[in-house]
Scaffold this motif. Structure first.
Motif, PDB file in Angstrom:
ATOM      1  N   GLU A 197       0.862  -1.178   0.000  1.00 16.41           N
ATOM      2  CA  GLU A 197       0.000   0.000   0.000  1.00 16.41           C
ATOM      3  C   GLU A 197       0.898   1.226   0.000  1.00 16.41           C
ATOM      4  O   GLU A 197       1.775   1.368   0.853  1.00 16.41           O
ATOM      5  N   ILE A 198       0.683   2.108  -0.969  1.00 15.17           N
ATOM      6  CA  ILE A 198       1.488   3.319  -1.106  1.00 15.17           C
ATOM      7  C   ILE A 198       0.583   4.527  -0.863  1.00 15.17           C
ATOM      8  O   ILE A 198      -0.465   4.663  -1.499  1.00 15.17           O
ATOM      9  N   LEU A 199       0.991   5.382   0.066  1.00 15.59           N
ATOM     10  CA  LEU A 199       0.272   6.630   0.337  1.00 15.59           C
ATOM     11  C   LEU A 199       0.945   7.758  -0.425  1.00 15.59           C
ATOM     12  O   LEU A 199       2.167   7.911  -0.366  1.00 15.59           O
ATOM     13  N   PHE A 200       0.145   8.565  -1.128  1.00 16.52           N
ATOM     14  CA  PHE A 200       0.688   9.711  -1.855  1.00 16.52           C
ATOM     15  C   PHE A 200      -0.395  10.763  -2.023  1.00 16.52           C
ATOM     16  O   PHE A 200      -1.561  10.518  -1.716  1.00 16.52           O
ATOM     17  N   GLU A 201      -0.015  11.952  -2.480  1.00 15.37           N
ATOM     18  CA  GLU A 201      -0.931  13.090  -2.603  1.00 15.37           C
ATOM     19  C   GLU A 201      -0.938  13.624  -4.034  1.00 15.37           C
ATOM     20  O   GLU A 201      -0.278  14.615  -4.333  1.00 15.37           O
ATOM     21  N   PRO A 202      -1.678  12.967  -4.915  1.00 13.01           N
ATOM     22  CA  PRO A 202      -1.703  13.444  -6.305  1.00 13.01           C
ATOM     23  C   PRO A 202      -2.598  14.663  -6.465  1.00 13.01           C
ATOM     24  O   PRO A 202      -3.480  14.917  -5.647  1.00 13.01           O
ATOM     25  N   ASN A 203      -2.373  15.399  -7.539  1.00 10.56           N
ATOM     26  CA  ASN A 203      -3.274  16.510  -7.844  1.00 10.56           C
ATOM     27  C   ASN A 203      -4.414  15.995  -8.726  1.00 10.56           C
ATOM     28  O   ASN A 203      -4.429  14.832  -9.150  1.00 10.56           O
ATOM     29  N   ALA A 204      -5.388  16.837  -9.009  1.00  9.56           N
ATOM     30  CA  ALA A 204      -6.578  16.429  -9.761  1.00  9.56           C
ATOM     31  C   ALA A 204      -6.223  15.994 -11.181  1.00  9.56           C
ATOM     32  O   ALA A 204      -6.826  15.053 -11.716  1.00  9.56           O
ATOM     33  N   GLU A 205      -5.261  16.658 -11.784  1.00  8.28           N
ATOM     34  CA  GLU A 205      -4.860  16.299 -13.151  1.00  8.28           C
ATOM     35  C   GLU A 205      -4.275  14.885 -13.199  1.00  8.28           C
ATOM     36  O   GLU A 205      -4.564  14.117 -14.120  1.00  8.28           O
ATOM     37  N   MET A 206      -3.484  14.527 -12.196  1.00 10.42           N
ATOM     38  CA  MET A 206      -2.888  13.194 -12.165  1.00 10.42           C
ATOM     39  C   MET A 206      -3.967  12.129 -11.972  1.00 10.42           C
ATOM     40  O   MET A 206      -3.930  11.077 -12.626  1.00 10.42           O
ATOM     41  N   ILE A 207      -4.926  12.382 -11.103  1.00  6.84           N
ATOM     42  CA  ILE A 207      -6.027  11.433 -10.903  1.00  6.84           C
ATOM     43  C   ILE A 207      -6.806  11.264 -12.208  1.00  6.84           C
ATOM     44  O   ILE A 207      -7.175  10.152 -12.590  1.00  6.84           O
ATOM     45  N   LYS A 208      -7.023  12.364 -12.898  1.00 10.23           N
ATOM     46  CA  LYS A 208      -7.742  12.316 -14.178  1.00 10.23           C
ATOM     47  C   LYS A 208      -6.986  11.459 -15.192  1.00 10.23           C
ATOM     48  O   LYS A 208      -7.585  10.626 -15.883  1.00 10.23           O
ATOM     49  N   MET A 209      -5.671  11.630 -15.286  1.00  8.39           N
ATOM     50  CA  MET A 209      -4.866  10.842 -16.224  1.00  8.39           C
ATOM     51  C   MET A 209      -4.832   9.364 -15.842  1.00  8.39           C
ATOM     52  O   MET A 209      -4.897   8.492 -16.711  1.00  8.39           O
ATOM     53  N   MET A 210      -4.730   9.078 -14.535  1.00 10.08           N
ATOM     54  CA  MET A 210      -4.726   7.682 -14.093  1.00 10.08           C
ATOM     55  C   MET A 210      -6.080   7.033 -14.383  1.00 10.08           C
ATOM     56  O   MET A 210      -6.142   5.876 -14.803  1.00 10.08           O
ATOM     57  N   LYS A 211      -7.149   7.786 -14.171  1.00 11.10           N
ATOM     58  CA  LYS A 211      -8.487   7.259 -14.432  1.00 11.10           C
ATOM     59  C   LYS A 211      -8.696   7.049 -15.927  1.00 11.10           C
ATOM     60  O   LYS A 211      -9.349   6.093 -16.348  1.00 11.10           O
ATOM     61  N   GLN A 212      -8.133   7.915 -16.744  1.00 12.99           N
ATOM     62  CA  GLN A 212      -8.219   7.773 -18.195  1.00 12.99           C
ATOM     63  C   GLN A 212      -7.490   6.513 -18.654  1.00 12.99           C
ATOM     64  O   GLN A 212      -7.954   5.814 -19.544  1.00 12.99           O
ATOM     65  N   LYS A 213      -6.375   6.202 -18.010  1.00 13.84           N
ATOM     66  CA  LYS A 213      -5.578   5.035 -18.393  1.00 13.84           C
ATOM     67  C   LYS A 213      -6.166   3.737 -17.839  1.00 13.84           C
ATOM     68  O   LYS A 213      -6.178   2.715 -18.523  1.00 13.84           O
ATOM     69  N   SER A 214      -6.655   3.764 -16.596  1.00 14.89           N
ATOM     70  CA  SER A 214      -7.216   2.567 -15.942  1.00 14.89           C
ATOM     71  C   SER A 214      -8.516   2.925 -15.234  1.00 14.89           C
ATOM     72  O   SER A 214      -8.550   3.067 -14.010  1.00 14.89           O
ATOM     73  N   PRO A 215      -9.607   3.060 -15.984  1.00 22.40           N
ATOM     74  CA  PRO A 215     -10.847   3.543 -15.364  1.00 22.40           C
ATOM     75  C   PRO A 215     -11.453   2.609 -14.325  1.00 22.40           C
ATOM     76  O   PRO A 215     -12.146   3.058 -13.421  1.00 22.40           O
ATOM     77  N   ARG A 216     -11.186   1.303 -14.394  1.00 19.91           N
ATOM     78  CA  ARG A 216     -11.773   0.360 -13.448  1.00 19.91           C
ATOM     79  C   ARG A 216     -10.965   0.236 -12.155  1.00 19.91           C
ATOM     80  O   ARG A 216     -11.410  -0.392 -11.206  1.00 19.91           O
ATOM     81  N   LYS A 217      -9.781   0.819 -12.118  1.00 17.49           N
ATOM     82  CA  LYS A 217      -8.909   0.693 -10.946  1.00 17.49           C
ATOM     83  C   LYS A 217      -8.825   1.970 -10.126  1.00 17.49           C
ATOM     84  O   LYS A 217      -8.379   1.935  -8.987  1.00 17.49           O
ATOM     85  N   VAL A 218      -9.185   3.110 -10.695  1.00 23.50           N
ATOM     86  CA  VAL A 218      -9.012   4.402 -10.031  1.00 23.50           C
ATOM     87  C   VAL A 218     -10.381   4.928  -9.595  1.00 23.50           C
ATOM     88  O   VAL A 218     -11.302   5.018 -10.388  1.00 23.50           O
ATOM     89  N   PHE A 219     -10.475   5.263  -8.309  1.00 27.31           N
ATOM     90  CA  PHE A 219     -11.712   5.754  -7.712  1.00 27.31           C
ATOM     91  C   PHE A 219     -11.442   7.107  -7.057  1.00 27.31           C
ATOM     92  O   PHE A 219     -10.430   7.284  -6.406  1.00 27.31           O
ATOM     93  N   GLU A 220     -12.367   8.035  -7.222  1.00 29.95           N
ATOM     94  CA  GLU A 220     -12.181   9.375  -6.664  1.00 29.95           C
ATOM     95  C   GLU A 220     -13.024   9.619  -5.421  1.00 29.95           C
ATOM     96  O   GLU A 220     -12.878  10.648  -4.784  1.00 29.95           O
ATOM     97  N   ASP A 221     -13.921   8.711  -5.062  1.00 26.54           N
ATOM     98  CA  ASP A 221     -14.809   8.937  -3.914  1.00 26.54           C
ATOM     99  C   ASP A 221     -14.454   8.093  -2.733  1.00 26.54           C
ATOM    100  O   ASP A 221     -13.784   7.145  -2.744  1.00 26.54           O
TER     101      ASP A 221
END
Length: 175
Positions: free
Chosen positions: A151-175
């Motif tokens: 388990e890795i703890l980190f503090e991404p910005n909104a743009e990074m979350i958006k890019m990760m979700k674009q690349k792997s939509p089933r693995k990245v959750f924002e809520d």
């Protein structure tokens, strides 16, 4: 056709920890004690003790000059086409790659404490903290590294979350 590349980066300064402050204080105290002992042994005209305190003082001062910048740690996260790099920046100039995550090995990315991570609560995991230690909103990445689950703890910005979700939509959750 050209495939669009996903790229995002985020810079996070880490808060100073108490143990770092204590170690700095100990080095400063050792420097001061060695300088005063050098003066004291010089007044006693003891060449052997003066030489020993000079060498010890030189070592403590050199260690202080080398280690003090390394207590200032910043993190940089770089996401490029399904790979997330965690770089540690020591003293503002020395960069060291701490980790690289391939999103094919990622199970989930979600805010720390999210219900999306409930499946991993009873799993024996190694925790790696690449956050600022300020209590800001952190995200957790659950991934496989060899045979271990990490388990890795980190503090991404909104743009990074958006890019990760674009690349792997089933693995990245924002809520």
């Amino acid at each position: 056709m050209f495939q669009q590349s996903c790229y995002a980066e985020c810079f996070v300064p880490r808060k100073n920890r108490i143990q770092d402050t204590i170690i700095k204080f100990m080095f400063i105290a050792a420097d001061i004690i060695s300088v005063f002992s050098l003066i004291y042994y010089f007044m006693l005209k003891s060449p052997l003790l003066m030489f020993v305190s000079l060498v010890a003082g030189g070592i403590f001062i050199a260690l202080s000059c080398y280690l003090f910048p390394r207590f200032k740690v910043d993190w940089e996260y770089i996401f490029v086409d399904g790979q997330l790099d965690f770089d540690q920046i020591l003293g503002g100039n020395a960069r060291k790659q701490k980790d690289r995550i391939d999103f094919e090995k990622v199970e989930a990315v979600a805010p720390t404490g999210s219900y999306h991570l409930d499946n991993f609560k009873n799993v024996n995991m190694t925790l790696l903290d690449y956050s600022s230690l300020t209590g800001a909103d952190t995200f957790s990445i659950i991934c496989h590294k060899g045979e271990k689950i990490v388990e890795i703890l980190f503090e991404p910005n909104a743009e990074m979350i958006k890019m990760m979700k674009q690349k792997s939509p089933r693995k990245v959750f924002e809520d």
